[in-house]
Design a protein around this motif. Structure first.
Motif, mmCIF file in Angstrom:
data_model
loop_
_atom_site.group_PDB
_atom_site.id
_atom_site.type_symbol
_atom_site.label_atom_id
_atom_site.label_comp_id
_atom_site.label_asym_id
_atom_site.label_seq_id
_atom_site.Cartn_x
_atom_site.Cartn_y
_atom_site.Cartn_z
ATOM 1 N N UNK A 9 14.545 -21.807 -15.611
ATOM 2 C CA UNK A 9 13.870 -20.906 -14.689
ATOM 3 C C UNK A 9 12.363 -21.110 -14.821
ATOM 4 N N UNK A 10 11.653 -21.330 -13.709
ATOM 5 C CA UNK A 10 10.204 -21.514 -13.810
ATOM 6 C C UNK A 10 9.504 -20.226 -14.241
ATOM 7 N N UNK A 11 8.389 -20.396 -14.937
ATOM 8 C CA UNK A 11 7.619 -19.234 -15.390
ATOM 9 C C UNK A 11 6.925 -18.550 -14.213
ATOM 10 N N UNK A 12 6.395 -19.329 -13.265
ATOM 11 C CA UNK A 12 5.682 -18.787 -12.107
ATOM 12 C C UNK A 12 6.405 -19.154 -10.828
ATOM 13 N N UNK A 13 6.480 -18.211 -9.901
ATOM 14 C CA UNK A 13 6.991 -18.468 -8.553
ATOM 15 C C UNK A 13 5.977 -17.941 -7.553
ATOM 16 N N UNK A 14 5.822 -18.646 -6.446
ATOM 17 C CA UNK A 14 4.927 -18.223 -5.361
ATOM 18 C C UNK A 14 5.769 -18.016 -4.112
ATOM 19 N N UNK A 15 5.336 -17.095 -3.256
ATOM 20 C CA UNK A 15 6.086 -16.880 -2.034
ATOM 21 C C UNK A 15 5.286 -16.143 -0.981
ATOM 22 N N UNK A 83 -6.252 -10.996 -19.365
ATOM 23 C CA UNK A 83 -7.217 -12.018 -18.945
ATOM 24 C C UNK A 83 -6.632 -13.417 -19.117
ATOM 25 N N UNK A 84 -5.955 -13.659 -20.244
ATOM 26 C CA UNK A 84 -5.335 -14.962 -20.483
ATOM 27 C C UNK A 84 -4.235 -15.239 -19.454
ATOM 28 N N UNK A 85 -3.441 -14.217 -19.165
ATOM 29 C CA UNK A 85 -2.359 -14.375 -18.201
ATOM 30 C C UNK A 85 -2.918 -14.641 -16.802
ATOM 31 N N UNK A 86 -3.996 -13.986 -16.422
ATOM 32 C CA UNK A 86 -4.581 -14.191 -15.099
ATOM 33 C C UNK A 86 -5.223 -15.570 -14.990
ATOM 34 N N UNK A 87 -5.785 -16.063 -16.071
ATOM 35 C CA UNK A 87 -6.316 -17.425 -16.076
ATOM 36 C C UNK A 87 -5.179 -18.412 -15.830
ATOM 37 N N UNK A 88 -4.052 -18.188 -16.482
ATOM 38 C CA UNK A 88 -2.855 -19.012 -16.284
ATOM 39 C C UNK A 88 -2.328 -18.849 -14.858
ATOM 40 N N UNK A 89 -2.389 -17.634 -14.315
ATOM 41 C CA UNK A 89 -1.931 -17.374 -12.944
ATOM 42 C C UNK A 89 -2.758 -18.165 -11.941
ATOM 43 N N UNK A 90 -4.075 -18.168 -12.118
ATOM 44 C CA UNK A 90 -4.946 -18.901 -11.192
ATOM 45 C C UNK A 90 -4.669 -20.399 -11.291
ATOM 46 N N UNK A 91 -4.407 -20.876 -12.486
ATOM 47 C CA UNK A 91 -4.044 -22.283 -12.656
ATOM 48 C C UNK A 91 -2.728 -22.582 -11.934
ATOM 49 N N UNK A 94 -3.467 -22.731 -8.242
ATOM 50 C CA UNK A 94 -4.098 -24.014 -7.911
ATOM 51 C C UNK A 94 -3.070 -25.135 -7.845
ATOM 52 N N UNK A 95 -2.160 -25.158 -8.811
ATOM 53 C CA UNK A 95 -1.138 -26.202 -8.834
ATOM 54 C C UNK A 95 -0.199 -26.070 -7.635
ATOM 55 N N UNK A 96 0.162 -24.830 -7.301
ATOM 56 C CA UNK A 96 1.027 -24.599 -6.144
ATOM 57 C C UNK A 96 0.352 -25.078 -4.862
ATOM 58 N N UNK A 97 -0.947 -24.756 -4.720
ATOM 59 C CA UNK A 97 -1.688 -25.198 -3.534
ATOM 60 C C UNK A 97 -1.751 -26.719 -3.459
ATOM 61 N N UNK A 98 -1.993 -27.338 -4.600
ATOM 62 C CA UNK A 98 -2.065 -28.798 -4.625
ATOM 63 C C UNK A 98 -0.735 -29.418 -4.210
ATOM 64 N N UNK A 99 0.365 -28.837 -4.681
ATOM 65 C CA UNK A 99 1.689 -29.377 -4.367
ATOM 66 C C UNK A 99 2.163 -29.042 -2.958
#
Length: 109
Positions: A9-15, A83-91, A94-99
């Motif tokens: 299961x992926x850690x992050x999902x976008x929708x 703050x650490x989690x939100x930094x990871x969220x923005x990353x 960014x990766x989702x947008x790139x893909x």
């Protein structure tokens, strides 16, 4: 026969909301503890967040990413963990947008 490999299961999902054609609000789901669902967008959210006190704004290159309307499934982390989690969220955003960027337009002479 079933496959003996466990489901990863992926850690992050976008929708997006599939019922709104012009919805500029994206959804972000974190599936590891602490789990949550939130909305995100570029620039100030419209409509505004339900609770403006719980808004994360990342001012990087270009338009600022806003993450808001958090719905925590587990207990929310402390300020440092958040703050650490939100930094990871923005990353992850960014990766989702790139893909998922649309292919560049082709120009023919």
């Amino acid at each position: 026969m079933s496959n003996s490999n466990s489901l990863e299961i992926p850690r992050w999902l976008m929708g997006q909301n599939p019922y709104v054609a012009d919805d500029n609000i994206q959804y972000l789901i974190h599936q590891e503890t602490p789990r949550f669902i939130a909305r995100w967008c570029f620039g100030a959210p419209t409509p505004p967040p339900r609770d403006p006190a719980h808004l994360y704004v990342e001012d990087g290159e270009g338009d600022a990413v806003h993450v808001y309307d958090f719905q925590w499934i587990d207990t929310a982390p402390d300020a440092t963990g958040f703050e650490e989690m939100m930094s990871d969220a923005v990353e992850a955003i960014d990766q989702w947008l790139e893909n998922n960027m649309a292919p560049p337009a082709r120009y023919f002479d």
